[in-house]
Design an enzyme around this catalytic site. Structure first.
Site, PDB file in Angstrom:
ATOM      1  N   LYS A  45       0.907  -1.086  -0.063  1.00 60.52           N
ATOM      2  CA  LYS A  45      -0.031  -0.049   0.009  1.00 60.52           C
ATOM      3  C   LYS A  45       0.816   1.113   0.014  1.00 60.52           C
ATOM      4  CE  LYS A  45      -3.018   3.140   1.527  1.00 60.52           C
ATOM      5  NZ  LYS A  45      -2.031   4.363   1.669  1.00 60.52           N
TER       6      LYS A  45
ATOM      7  N   CYS B 184      13.065   7.866  13.076  1.00 64.00           N
ATOM      8  CA  CYS B 184      12.579   7.342  14.031  1.00 64.00           C
ATOM      9  C   CYS B 184      13.319   7.149  15.298  1.00 64.00           C
ATOM     10  CB  CYS B 184      12.039   5.796  13.831  1.00 64.00           C
ATOM     11  SG  CYS B 184      13.039   4.997  12.550  1.00 64.00           S
TER      12      CYS B 184
ATOM     13  N   GLU C 120       6.237  -0.505  13.726  1.00 65.64           N
ATOM     14  CA  GLU C 120       7.155   0.333  14.483  1.00 65.64           C
ATOM     15  C   GLU C 120       6.848   1.591  14.499  1.00 65.64           C
ATOM     16  OE1 GLU C 120      10.978   1.479  12.412  1.00 65.64           O
ATOM     17  OE2 GLU C 120      10.417   3.069  14.081  1.00 65.64           O
TER      18      GLU C 120
ATOM     19  N   GLU D 136       6.052  11.230  21.896  1.00 67.97           N
ATOM     20  CA  GLU D 136       7.088  11.942  21.067  1.00 67.97           C
ATOM     21  C   GLU D 136       6.250  13.159  20.246  1.00 67.97           C
ATOM     22  OE1 GLU D 136       7.168   9.101  17.925  1.00 67.97           O
ATOM     23  OE2 GLU D 136       9.220  10.034  16.827  1.00 67.97           O
TER      24      GLU D 136
ATOM     25  N   SER E 148       2.929   6.231  13.104  1.00 64.78           N
ATOM     26  CA  SER E 148       2.707   6.945  14.176  1.00 64.78           C
ATOM     27  C   SER E 148       2.092   5.659  15.021  1.00 64.78           C
ATOM     28  CB  SER E 148       1.654   7.890  13.988  1.00 64.78           C
ATOM     29  OG  SER E 148       0.302   7.223  13.383  1.00 64.78           O
TER      30      SER E 148
END
Lengths: 535, 535
Positions: free
Chosen positions: B191, B309, B272, B402, B249
């Site tokens: 995707k 990240c 992740e 975060e 996210s």
């Protein structure tokens, strides 16, 4: 404390670390399934406060135990094995009384249990299981230098282990889950299975004493009783719990999986749940040795009252004269099997209900039925092999579900294409088996291929029962056989459920864990700059 | 088709196997974040029917591709790498236009992407990654004979890969997830991330052509566009999907995890998600080299507009004169950093909103703030380093979350005990870092220990940014850093997400997969009767 046998007392109290928890009033007794009577021992029901205390202590113990050296952990596991052996007949007798399983089967299970403990001790002493991988620095690499990185497996944290009813030793208090978690460096809190609290208590005491003997931190092991669900739920939901293992029904397993997922911090649950363990009987094999196959399967289906997770619940074959002979011989074989005591009254009544429902379905016929009922004992299961056409099997999803007990269903296909369709329609499985003559296997490659895509273990010409405990065993499979097909609950591979990789980047050699030091003080196999070596 | 650059046309159509899907009418364009204008190319929005077709075809392809030999798979991956390199500046320019990332950064990322593909080709050619374990029969073992059992890793089935916005090549269409899935033997349906459809289209075309060149089954790769959520949802819920990977996210990752869990057959999602990547500055290091540390961190925080990240979002230190100097130097360093274009307008406005909220909180002060705003470009992020007392940090859970972008928060503790308390309070992390002088490390063992229990990678004296792609890398960590700490999404270990062990029991040698045959025709490392060998 309750006296059990000549020389032993069972601790009927809950154990949290090295403390016996004072009774709070509520207790329960084990039932003998053979006699439907209560057995000695008032086992104290733990509270959710106890569950919290056990997990808090396990978390404290983890800070120490995660660094406990392999030798000490190995000695700990060996002491548990010795302690179990030292319990002698008292343990076997209590297990037999609580489970209805015969002594020879339990003697074998005890050997498997102590064998597992010693196997893990060997694994720890050898040490290579931590999968150490080292990539040393390349300061002059272009365009960017490579920094030193070293990775190994470390324990995830406190584990909650649910004792299973069908293996009161090998999948219970000191069973495969507990031993692989302890070997990994994870403290364990066991929720004892209420069907065998006495056997659980005897073994829990052994583990506690072994932990003390080797100076392990208070809380490395705890053992809680509950004849309901509150304690288990509190343990799974506890923030200090990092992984859960369970062996039992699909319903029970998925309830735990759901709880674990809905936590603030979701955690993995390794649940080994239902499996119908399909067995394909190929035409040539049926033609050549129908009677021999019938003998193998009448024994495999009825072994331990069909209460093995690898019990062959589905047999698949194409109509033939050989199949007719197989049916006749299997029918005769099953008729001769004596009834057997099931693990609990609940399991037995569920078996009676489900097998009756299946047999009452007009699509289902009987191939053979045991009729030697032992009237002296209660909760007796009589083995049944039933039959259904492939078309009827495919028409109703409920036939895919396991009937826990000595129940097997023969699915008769019109031809191999229809048999292959049935295979494609099955759920994930622990095992899949093919009974075949060597020369016919080449003809059915697509079916063999589908089976290996369906199951964790594919067997040629043997019964699925009898699970070897070793390095190569895979006891796990796609859903719903287990909640995660990437792991096994039997064999040395089972330790992988309790660990995760951690990489150390740019650390000085003397600050690294021993497994990752330049000089390889443990002498283990490592992937060192892309080369496997023990140097 | 849309012309892009001098020599290339982008396929703006969806790709299912080897077929380009005719447009259905709905389309979207990529936005240039630097100019807030549309880029060329009307990318066709796929339908849920396309998602179904792609998964059905992937499942068919899997029956073949799971047996495709390692050499062919390796050649396939190398061809993809060559194809990406051959796209030359056209790919880099389109990536830059769509992502706002500078060309040098993208050139590095392209090298990482082709490097990953070649690394996996090497891994396949070497072959030992399948973890072959062999226990041969011991017919005369007592009390029971041992049967021959052989285990290896096999692919789980079709994978759905979500492209990530922050690495338009290395974590996108031919990124780490796709390459490790394809290497494992799993067909992939990507995707595409709607922020870089053009770069995605260019690379998807390369993969399709490489698959054709090597005669791989139709459906081994598909590529679908959607600027909404319907296609992604249909892919995750599709019964033929066996695993999902995602980088992004926490909210997005957990939505996919939830969908995957609620299926009739729950499947694993490796997501992740967020990480604040704490960095501990020990006192001696601050005293000796405050200014050097400030330089390292002003670069690490602002690299790629803080959109890695592993961006260091939290710095932890105890009050001291050294810390004051660090703050002064870091403040000055940050002030000099030019603003940078963020990946999308949405990411930028979210950064503005969250950083404003944090800075508006009365517990939060500013250490340094970039003030060189590039007024020629849109969606500019100015780096900020803020400051909060440990007590205030501990008082409100929201500070743990975060802020995606060039935002870092310095947590100032009164003493080491309070700093340790902060570490104990943190969530799971991808990385944890300690900046220290060698001699002071021994003093703070409990803190180092806590960090290694918190993160997938622990770093000494280096920035967490810069993720080495190799055997020893662990890019993963306890929740919420990822959905399963037992796996990594970077390095050769990433292949383990897409495989499960299968054991073959009692099979004749010639019927076994090559990796498990007696004579070891692949020459791979195997655990053979408990001994590692390549014989």
């Amino acid at each position: 404390m309750t006296r059990w046998g000549k020389n032993y007392y069972m601790n009927t109290q809950n154990i949290i670390g090295y403390a016996l928890i004072p009774p709070t009033g509520k207790s329960f007794r084990a039932m003998s399934p053979a006699s439907d009577t209560e057995l000695a021992g008032d086992f104290h029901v733990a509270t959710t406060t106890d569950a919290d205390a056990a997990m808090q202590l396990a978390d404290k113990a983890f800070a120490v135990y995660r660094h406990t050296d392999a030798k000490t952990k190995a000695a700990f596991l060996r002491s548990i094995a010795e302690g179990i052996t030292a319990l002698g007949d008292e343990l076997l007798n209590r297990c037999a009384a609580e489970s209805g399983l015969p002594i020879p089967r339990l003697t074998g299970e005890r050997g498997r249990t102590t064998g597992q403990l010693n196997m893990y001790a060997n694994l720890l002493e050898e040490g290579s299981w931590v999968d150490a991988v080292i990539d040393t620095a390349i300061p002059d690499r272009t365009p960017l230098p490579r920094v030193d990185i070293r990775k190994m497996l470390v324990p995830v944290g406190p584990a909650v282990v649910f004792g299973a009813s069908n293996f009161p030793m090998a999948f219970s208090v000191a069973g495969g889950d507990t031993v692989s978690a302890l070997a990994a460096g994870c403290p364990v809190v066991v929720k004892a299975h209420p069907a065998h609290p006495g056997a659980s208590a005897l073994v829990a005491e052994v583990i506690m004493q072994a932990a003390q003997k080797h100076g392990l931190p208070d809380g490395v092991f705890s053992h809680l009783f509950d004849d309901g669900y509150a304690v288990g739920e509190a343990l799974v939901k506890h923030p200090k719990t990092k992984i859960v293992t369970f062996t039992g029904s699909l319903k029970g397993g998925m309830a735990l999986v759901k709880m674990a997922r809905e936590r603030d911090e979701p955690i993995p649950v390794f649940a080994e749940m239902g499996s119908t363990n399909p067995v394909i009987l190929l035409p040539q094999a049926l033609e050549n040795r129908a009677e021999e196959l019938a003998k193998t399967y009448s024994e495999s289906v009825t072994m331990s009252a069909g209460q093995f997770c690898t019990n062959p619940g589905l047999l698949l074959a194409v109509k033939s004269e050989g199949l007719d002979r197989f049916k006749t011989a299997l029918g005769a074989g099953i008729a001769n099997v004596a009834s057997a005591t099931m693990l609990t009254a609940g399991i037995c009544s569920n078996y009676q209900k489900l097998s009756k429902e299946r047999l009452g379905n007009e699509a289902v016929n009987i191939v053979g039925k045991a009729d030697k009922l032992n009237t002296e004992n209660q909760n007796q299961a009589l083995a049944v092999v039933s039959e259904i056409s492939a078309a009827d099997f495919l028409a109703d999803d409920k036939f895919k579900e396991e009937v826990f007990g000595p129940y097997s269903m023969l699915i008769v296909a019109d031809d191999m294409a229809q048999l292959e369709e049935v295979v494609g329609y099955l759920h994930g499985q622990l095992t899949a088996t093919i009974m075949a003559e060597r020369e016919e296997l080449a003809l059915y490659k697509p079916i063999i291929d589908k089976l290996s895509n369906l199951a964790g273990r594919v067997i040629l010409n043997g019964p699925p029962t009898g699970v070897e405990v070793g390095n190569a065993m895979q006891h796990g499979g796609p859903f719903p056989a287990t909640s995660d097909s990437r792991f096994t609950s039997v064999g040395t591979g089972a330790i992988k459920r309790f660990v995760r990789p951690v990489a150390w980047q740019n650390w000085d050699n003397d600050l690294l864990p021993d497994a990752l030091k330049d000089e390889n003080p443990l002498g283990i196999w490592r992937l060192f700059n892309n080369e496997w070596s023990r140097k």
